[in-house]
Enzyme design. Structure first.
Site, mmCIF file in Angstrom:
data_model
loop_
_atom_site.group_PDB
_atom_site.id
_atom_site.type_symbol
_atom_site.label_atom_id
_atom_site.label_comp_id
_atom_site.label_asym_id
_atom_site.label_seq_id
_atom_site.Cartn_x
_atom_site.Cartn_y
_atom_site.Cartn_z
ATOM 1 C CG HIS A 154 30.149 47.385 39.563
ATOM 2 N ND1 HIS A 154 31.468 47.036 39.378
ATOM 3 C CD2 HIS A 154 29.976 47.487 40.909
ATOM 4 C CE1 HIS A 154 32.066 46.949 40.564
ATOM 5 N NE2 HIS A 154 31.182 47.213 41.494
ATOM 6 C CD GLU A 193 42.036 39.115 47.827
ATOM 7 O OE1 GLU A 193 42.223 40.335 47.616
ATOM 8 O OE2 GLU A 193 40.938 38.560 47.622
ATOM 9 C CG ASN A 209 28.205 47.496 43.831
ATOM 10 O OD1 ASN A 209 27.197 47.555 43.142
ATOM 11 N ND2 ASN A 209 28.752 48.585 44.376
ATOM 12 C CB THR A 213 30.706 50.858 48.402
ATOM 13 O OG1 THR A 213 30.355 50.589 47.039
ATOM 14 C CG2 THR A 213 30.325 52.290 48.753
ATOM 15 C CB THR A 214 34.802 51.353 44.628
ATOM 16 O OG1 THR A 214 35.177 50.092 45.176
ATOM 17 C CG2 THR A 214 36.001 52.063 44.055
ATOM 18 N N PRO A 215 33.323 54.501 45.416
ATOM 19 C CG PRO A 215 33.501 56.416 46.697
ATOM 20 C CD PRO A 215 34.154 55.091 46.455
HETATM 21 C C1 LIG Z 1 37.556 38.707 46.352
HETATM 22 N N1 LIG Z 1 38.470 39.564 47.009
HETATM 23 C C2 LIG Z 1 38.580 40.906 46.815
HETATM 24 N N2 LIG Z 1 39.827 41.451 46.799
HETATM 25 C C3 LIG Z 1 40.001 42.763 46.546
HETATM 26 N N3 LIG Z 1 38.990 43.607 46.276
HETATM 27 C C4 LIG Z 1 37.749 43.114 46.275
HETATM 28 C C5 LIG Z 1 37.479 41.759 46.563
HETATM 29 N N4 LIG Z 1 36.150 41.582 46.526
HETATM 30 C C6 LIG Z 1 35.597 42.789 46.210
HETATM 31 N N5 LIG Z 1 36.570 43.703 46.029
HETATM 32 C C7 LIG Z 1 36.407 45.124 45.615
HETATM 33 O O1 LIG Z 1 35.054 45.516 45.867
HETATM 34 C C8 LIG Z 1 34.383 45.854 44.641
HETATM 35 C C9 LIG Z 1 32.922 45.446 44.707
HETATM 36 O O2 LIG Z 1 32.240 46.248 45.645
HETATM 37 P P1 LIG Z 1 31.964 47.824 45.431
HETATM 38 O O3 LIG Z 1 31.699 48.045 43.963
HETATM 39 O O4 LIG Z 1 33.216 48.557 45.885
HETATM 40 O O5 LIG Z 1 30.795 48.123 46.285
HETATM 41 C C10 LIG Z 1 35.182 45.108 43.568
HETATM 42 O O6 LIG Z 1 35.011 45.691 42.297
HETATM 43 C C11 LIG Z 1 36.613 45.238 44.100
HETATM 44 O O7 LIG Z 1 37.160 46.512 43.809
#
Ligand SMILES: CNc1ncnc2c1ncn2[C@@H]1O[C@H](COP(=O)(O)O)[C@@H](O)[C@H]1O
Ligand SMILES: [Zn+2]
Length: 334
Positions: A68, A202, A18, A100-102
């Site tokens: 989202h 991080e 996402n 990706t987070t389901p």
């Molecule tokens: C910037 N650094 C980061 N650190 C940690 N988690 C991150 C991130 N960037 C993204 N995400 C994780 O990925 C989700 C978006 O993609 P999906 O909805 O899963 O496909 C974010 O909501 C977060 O949970």
């Protein structure tokens, strides 16, 4: 130089689905789903990629909600997955591991979510001639029960799709949740043959970093606040750090490109790979990330090719897929 970077076959190991939908594709998706765009939507798009001076980690997490909403239906999610894959392929990425987070809502269960992404990956990877893997993500800000459901689904789907579902990503806002709450579920994933890609260090949290390093991982996301001794440990174990330059600078964990720990990792020859993280939110591409690395650290063209080979070696691809990548990379680098 930009053309050279665009043309070399590239390998992307750290991309959140996402977060990887770029602004033009967001507009295309919105138009396909809802028709002609409103002025309000155009204003939201502008705000999406704008980072205020001194932006903080939490600000960047607010941005994901925007995408989202567009991917909360099967149709939206399927199309977004296709567009993300199309855009990586257009940047000459030959292999990408998407995470990706389901998510579940009234229209879609987590199982539906994963199935939709898997189906879209299968068709888009063929259409755009790109190898794609999937790592279901655990969001550390969500309850443990969600992580347990995600891992159970990942293990189940990996049995029928062993070449597609290759690991689990541990991510989410690093200021939320506790790693120690998730070790049992991560062990379960590992014992079932899934690789672990863990966002580690991080933000500055020395205790958690030590817990994570002790627990172990196949690859380390960011590694910004690791010490020299931690880097030496990763080097000894051949665990690479997934470096996401623009992501770290825009989310405020690194002051500027020049100060990025990538410099230290190169000097100490710690395994490292260049990745985008969220090329949509951070308005970048893998070619751009290489460009910034060349500008900031004086990388040569051959070092860029070597970094691509390094990424290939640390990927969760099969030996056969690695051979194909090696051929494509050396063919172009001649
Ligand atoms: C910037 N650094 C980061 N650190 C940690 N988690 C991150 C991130 N960037 C993204 N995400 C994780 O990925 C989700 C978006 O993609 P999906 O909805 O899963 O496909 C974010 O909501 C977060 O949970
Ligand atoms: Zn990430």
């Amino acid at each position: 130089m930009k053309q050279f970077l665009r043309e070399i076959p590239k390998v992307e190991l750290h991309a959140h689905l996402n977060g990887s939908l770029n602004i033009e594709s967001i507009k295309q998706l919105a138009e396909e789903l809802y028709g002609e765009q409103t002025k309000e939507f155009a204003a939201l798009c502008k705000r999406f990629i704008k980072f205020e001076e001194g932006a903080k980690m939490n600000d960047c997490f607010e941005k994901f909600g925007f995408v989202h909403e567009l991917t909360a239906t099967k149709r939206g999610l399927q199309r977004a997955t296709e567009l993300v894959i199309r855009d990586f392929a257009a940047d000459n990425v030959i292999y990408v591991e998407l995470r990706t987070t389901p998510k579940s809502n009234e229209k879609m269960s987590r199982r539906d979510y994963l199935q939709t992404v898997i189906d879209a990956i299968k068709s888009a990877s063929k259409q755009y001639k790109i190898m794609v893997k999937l790592l279901p993500s655990i969001n550390r800000g969500e309850p443990l029960a969600v992580a347990e459901e995600t891992v159970a689904l990942a293990v189940e789907f990996a049995q029928t799709e062993p070449d597609l579902i290759v690991g689990i990503d541990f991510s989410g806002n690093p200021n939320l949740g506790k790693f120690s709450d998730f070790t049992a579920v991560l062990s379960l994933a590992r014992n079932n043959g899934l690789q672990l890609a863990v966002h580690c260090g991080e933000v500055d949290n020395p205790r958690e970093i030590q817990e994570m390093l002790k627990f172990g991982m196949s690859r380390c996301g960011h590694g910004t606040y690791l010490t020299e001794a931690d880097y030496a440990q990763l080097k000894e174990k051949n665990i690479p750090i997934e470096c996401c330059l623009t992501s770290n600078v825009k989310s405020g964990t690194v002051a500027n490109f020049n100060d990025h720990h990538f410099r230290q990792l190169m000097a100490a020859d710690v395994p490292r790979v260049i990745c985008t993280d969220d090329c949509g939110v951070f308005d970048t591409t893998l070619s751009d990330e290489f460009h910034w690395a060349m500008e900031s650290f004086g990388l040569s063209r051959s070092q860029c090719v070597d970094l691509t080979v390094e990424a290939m070696k640390h990927s969760f691809a099969t030996p056969q897929e690695k051979r194909i990548m090696q051929l494509l990379i050396t063919e172009r680098a001649k």
